[in-house]
Design an enzyme around this catalytic site. Sequence first.
Site, PDB file in Angstrom:
ATOM      1  N   ARG A   1      44.116  78.309  31.936  1.00  0.00           N
ATOM      2  CA  ARG A   1      43.047  78.839  31.096  1.00  0.00           C
ATOM      3  C   ARG A   1      42.748  77.849  29.976  1.00  0.00           C
ATOM      4  O   ARG A   1      43.646  77.350  29.312  1.00  0.00           O
ATOM      5  CB  ARG A   1      43.435  80.189  30.488  1.00  0.00           C
ATOM      6  CG  ARG A   1      42.326  80.668  29.555  1.00  0.00           C
ATOM      7  CD  ARG A   1      42.327  82.112  29.305  1.00  0.00           C
ATOM      8  NE  ARG A   1      41.225  82.457  28.421  1.00  0.00           N
ATOM      9  CZ  ARG A   1      41.127  83.603  27.807  1.00  0.00           C
ATOM     10  NH1 ARG A   1      42.045  84.540  27.990  1.00  0.00           N
ATOM     11  NH2 ARG A   1      40.109  83.850  27.022  1.00  0.00           N
TER      12      ARG A   1
ATOM     13  N   ARG B   1      37.214  82.899  33.702  1.00  0.00           N
ATOM     14  CA  ARG B   1      38.565  82.448  33.420  1.00  0.00           C
ATOM     15  C   ARG B   1      39.505  82.784  34.572  1.00  0.00           C
ATOM     16  O   ARG B   1      39.360  83.798  35.229  1.00  0.00           O
ATOM     17  CB  ARG B   1      39.103  83.002  32.114  1.00  0.00           C
ATOM     18  CG  ARG B   1      38.925  84.477  31.916  1.00  0.00           C
ATOM     19  CD  ARG B   1      38.911  84.791  30.408  1.00  0.00           C
ATOM     20  NE  ARG B   1      38.541  86.147  30.118  1.00  0.00           N
ATOM     21  CZ  ARG B   1      37.299  86.586  29.944  1.00  0.00           C
ATOM     22  NH1 ARG B   1      36.286  85.765  30.079  1.00  0.00           N
ATOM     23  NH2 ARG B   1      37.054  87.832  29.639  1.00  0.00           N
TER      24      ARG B   1
ATOM     25  N   ASP C   1      45.646  90.493  27.793  1.00  0.00           N
ATOM     26  CA  ASP C   1      45.439  91.170  26.511  1.00  0.00           C
ATOM     27  C   ASP C   1      46.571  92.151  26.264  1.00  0.00           C
ATOM     28  O   ASP C   1      46.979  92.883  27.168  1.00  0.00           O
ATOM     29  CB  ASP C   1      44.120  91.952  26.502  1.00  0.00           C
ATOM     30  CG  ASP C   1      42.900  91.047  26.454  1.00  0.00           C
ATOM     31  OD1 ASP C   1      42.999  89.940  25.891  1.00  0.00           O
ATOM     32  OD2 ASP C   1      41.856  91.450  26.989  1.00  0.00           O
TER      33      ASP C   1
ATOM     34  N   ASP D   1      43.321  86.191  32.114  1.00  0.00           N
ATOM     35  CA  ASP D   1      43.180  86.711  30.754  1.00  0.00           C
ATOM     36  C   ASP D   1      44.259  87.773  30.590  1.00  0.00           C
ATOM     37  O   ASP D   1      44.386  88.657  31.438  1.00  0.00           O
ATOM     38  CB  ASP D   1      41.791  87.319  30.558  1.00  0.00           C
ATOM     39  CG  ASP D   1      41.555  87.812  29.149  1.00  0.00           C
ATOM     40  OD1 ASP D   1      42.010  87.141  28.199  1.00  0.00           O
ATOM     41  OD2 ASP D   1      40.918  88.867  28.987  1.00  0.00           O
TER      42      ASP D   1
END
Length: 176
Positions: free
Chosen positions: A84, A94, A99, A97
């Site tokens: 990334r 991307r 989170d 990811d």
Amino acid sequence: MINKVFLSLGSNLDSRRCNVQNCIQYLSDSKSIYIIKASSLYETSPMYNLDQNDFINCVVEIQTSLKPLELLKETQSIEMEMGRNRNLDRNQPRKIDIDILTYNDEIIGEKNLDIPHPGIKERKFVLVPLLELMGNISIPGYSVKIEDLIKDLDKNGDKIRKCNYNINEKNLSYSS
């Protein structure tokens, strides 16, 4: 201290489901992270920047001894190791990811980290797999239950498709 954390994983480049699977393996390989379970995989349309491929998303429940900012550093390191590029503008395609959605039942506001994740209530691709893992509870800081947040998003026509392949939690491979 052992902390209960939910992470959202998403990919919309290359082999999206392999990227998610590889990310789970990277998390599993970390000495400070223990994966409890993973949700089903879901395919969703992109948000904000609509000119990109659909995403494959899931949520994983982990236990960790890491403090919130240490966990952020660890997840960002995994993202970078997987390719990334964090120098791109926000909301670009991307490979992976990660989170941090929730951290115990804490509400955290740091310079580079807000928990629960500030976009959680507007992201069906997070709420549906989170409901699968957590059940219909309220997210810390919100008085509304997850199903009610999803119903609000249903009014907007947000689409989410459960994939016909899942992560096999025992060996982290896919089955049809």
